[in-house]
Design an enzyme around this catalytic site. Structure first.
Site, short mmCIF file in Angstrom:
data_model
loop_
_atom_site.label_atom_id
_atom_site.label_comp_id
_atom_site.label_asym_id
_atom_site.label_seq_id
_atom_site.Cartn_x
_atom_site.Cartn_y
_atom_site.Cartn_z
CD GLU A 30 -2.92 -1.13 0.10
OE1 GLU A 30 -3.25 -0.03 -0.40
OE2 GLU A 30 -3.37 -2.21 -0.29
CD GLN A 35 2.00 8.32 -1.12
OE1 GLN A 35 0.84 8.56 -0.80
NE2 GLN A 35 2.40 8.26 -2.39
CD GLU A 36 -1.99 7.42 5.02
OE1 GLU A 36 -2.95 7.88 4.38
OE2 GLU A 36 -1.99 6.27 5.51
CD GLU A 71 -4.31 4.23 3.85
OE1 GLU A 71 -4.65 3.41 2.96
OE2 GLU A 71 -4.63 5.43 3.82
NE ARG A 88 -17.69 1.16 -11.01
CZ ARG A 88 -17.34 1.71 -9.85
NH1 ARG A 88 -16.52 1.10 -9.06
NH2 ARG A 88 -17.81 2.89 -9.51
#
Length: 120
Positions: A30, A35-36, A71, A88
């Site tokens: 992820e 990034q976090e 997250e 979908r």
């Protein structure tokens, strides 16, 4: 007895191992979590330096940890939905959008906490 058959300290050690495996898997797969986590690597020390007292430091650090928690939950939700295939479906899209919205709210919460603590 626990469903896994483990009790006591063995159960705690096994659970810690599963948690570590989940953190590693999320880091590996992820980009948003990575990034976090990078932002936290910068902001954690800053929170300890800027926070005046234990309560402010706890608020600053807690808001960052909350972003990571949300997250992780969002990533788990997305992985579970993706397991069922690529077609979908409205409910799948809604669930993923809700998970994304939860991350957004956690980020807004962190920004508010940091803003209010630093303006004070």
């Amino acid at each position: 007895m626990a469903a896994s058959g483990h009790r006591g300290l063995t159960r705690i050690v096994k659970a810690a191992g599963y948690s570590w495996k989940g953190l590693c898997s999320t880091f590996r797969h992820e980009a948003a979590f990575r990034q976090e986590l990078m932002a936290c690597a910068v902001l954690f020390p800053l929170a300890l330096w800027l926070g005046e007292g234990g309560v402010e430091r706890a608020l600053l650090l807690g808001s960052l940890i909350l972003v990571l928690i949300v997250e992780l939950l969002n990533s788990g939700l997305e992985a579970a939905i993706d397991r069922f295939g690529g077609e979908r479906h409205a409910l799948s899209a809604r669930a993923k959008d809700m998970g994304s919205a939860a991350v957004l709210l956690a980020l807004v919460h962190a920004a508010l906490v940091w803003g209010l603590v630093l303006v004070n």
